[in-house]
Scaffold this motif. Structure first.
Motif, PDB file in Angstrom:
ATOM      1  N   PHE A  64      -2.232  10.899   1.207  1.00 27.55           N
ATOM      2  CA  PHE A  64      -2.162  10.046   2.387  1.00 27.55           C
ATOM      3  C   PHE A  64      -3.456  10.223   3.170  1.00 27.55           C
TER       4      PHE A  64
ATOM      5  N   PHE B  40       4.472   8.028   2.757  1.00 25.19           N
ATOM      6  CA  PHE B  40       4.500   6.746   2.060  1.00 25.19           C
ATOM      7  C   PHE B  40       5.937   6.217   1.945  1.00 25.19           C
TER       8      PHE B  40
ATOM      9  N   ASN C 200       0.828  -1.204   0.000  1.00 25.10           N
ATOM     10  CA  ASN C 200       0.000   0.000   0.000  1.00 25.10           C
ATOM     11  C   ASN C 200       0.869   1.264   0.000  1.00 25.10           C
ATOM     12  N   ALA C 201       1.889   1.288   0.847  1.00 23.18           N
ATOM     13  CA  ALA C 201       2.766   2.460   0.924  1.00 23.18           C
ATOM     14  C   ALA C 201       3.568   2.629  -0.358  1.00 23.18           C
TER      15      ALA C 201
ATOM     16  N   LYS D 150      -7.193   5.941   5.856  1.00 19.35           N
ATOM     17  CA  LYS D 150      -7.059   4.501   5.569  1.00 19.35           C
ATOM     18  C   LYS D 150      -5.584   4.102   5.586  1.00 19.35           C
ATOM     19  N   ASP D 151      -4.736   4.905   4.974  1.00 19.62           N
ATOM     20  CA  ASP D 151      -3.305   4.617   4.940  1.00 19.62           C
ATOM     21  C   ASP D 151      -2.704   4.682   6.344  1.00 19.62           C
TER      22      ASP D 151
ATOM     23  N   GLY E 266       1.259   4.006  -2.980  1.00 14.07           N
ATOM     24  CA  GLY E 266       1.006   5.414  -2.664  1.00 14.07           C
ATOM     25  C   GLY E 266       2.181   6.292  -3.028  1.00 14.07           C
TER      26      GLY E 266
END
Length: 141
Positions: free
Chosen positions: A33, A116, A22-23, A36-37, A26
């Motif tokens: 950001f 991220f 995910n990061a 959710k992140d 992103g």
């Protein structure tokens, strides 16, 4: 405790892999950001810390700790015992410390891409360390 530690490890790996992917996405796509992140990163941190606590309790109850205390020289000579008594616990503590540092550092950043990037690097390094010292033969036997 050993079973709990072993099964919770699957949760840790799944959550960390998800957090790193995910990061990384992103970071690469320069996304915003979001909450959710933040929650994904926080959940990764929490599951790692729970695993650390379970692991420490199991470690001090384990035969490997007793062997290390009684005859450290013999433990260090035997590769499989050394992995469980020394290398695995130390590496996991270092990995979780790196993940924790990543969590702390991301909070100081205000730009999404930097958040991220921090998660990708620190959580990624922590994940790689964990993968390097998982006693795979114990998981699949």
């Amino acid at each position: 405790m050993k079973n709990i530690h072993s099964y919770w490890a699957y949760v840790v790996l799944i959550v960390l892999i998800y957090a790193v992917v995910n990061a990384s996405i992103g970071f690469i796509k320069k996304k915003e950001f979001t909450d959710k992140d933040l929650r994904i990163g926080l959940f990764g941190l929490i599951v790692c810390h729970i695993q650390l606590l379970i692991g420490l309790v199991w470690y001090f109850m384990s035969p490997w700790f007793a062997a290390l205390i009684s005859d450290a020289g013999a433990v260090m000579k035997e590769k499989s015992v050394r992995l469980l008594a020394v290398e695995h616990p130390i590496t996991m503590i270092i990995a979780i410390a790196i993940i924790t540092v990543g969590w702390s550092k991301h909070k100081k950043k205000t730009i999404a891409i930097e958040k991220f990037k921090i998660f990708s690097i620190f959580y990624g390094v922590g994940l790689l360390l964990m993968l390097s010292k998982i006693p795979w033969s114990n998981w699949f036997s």
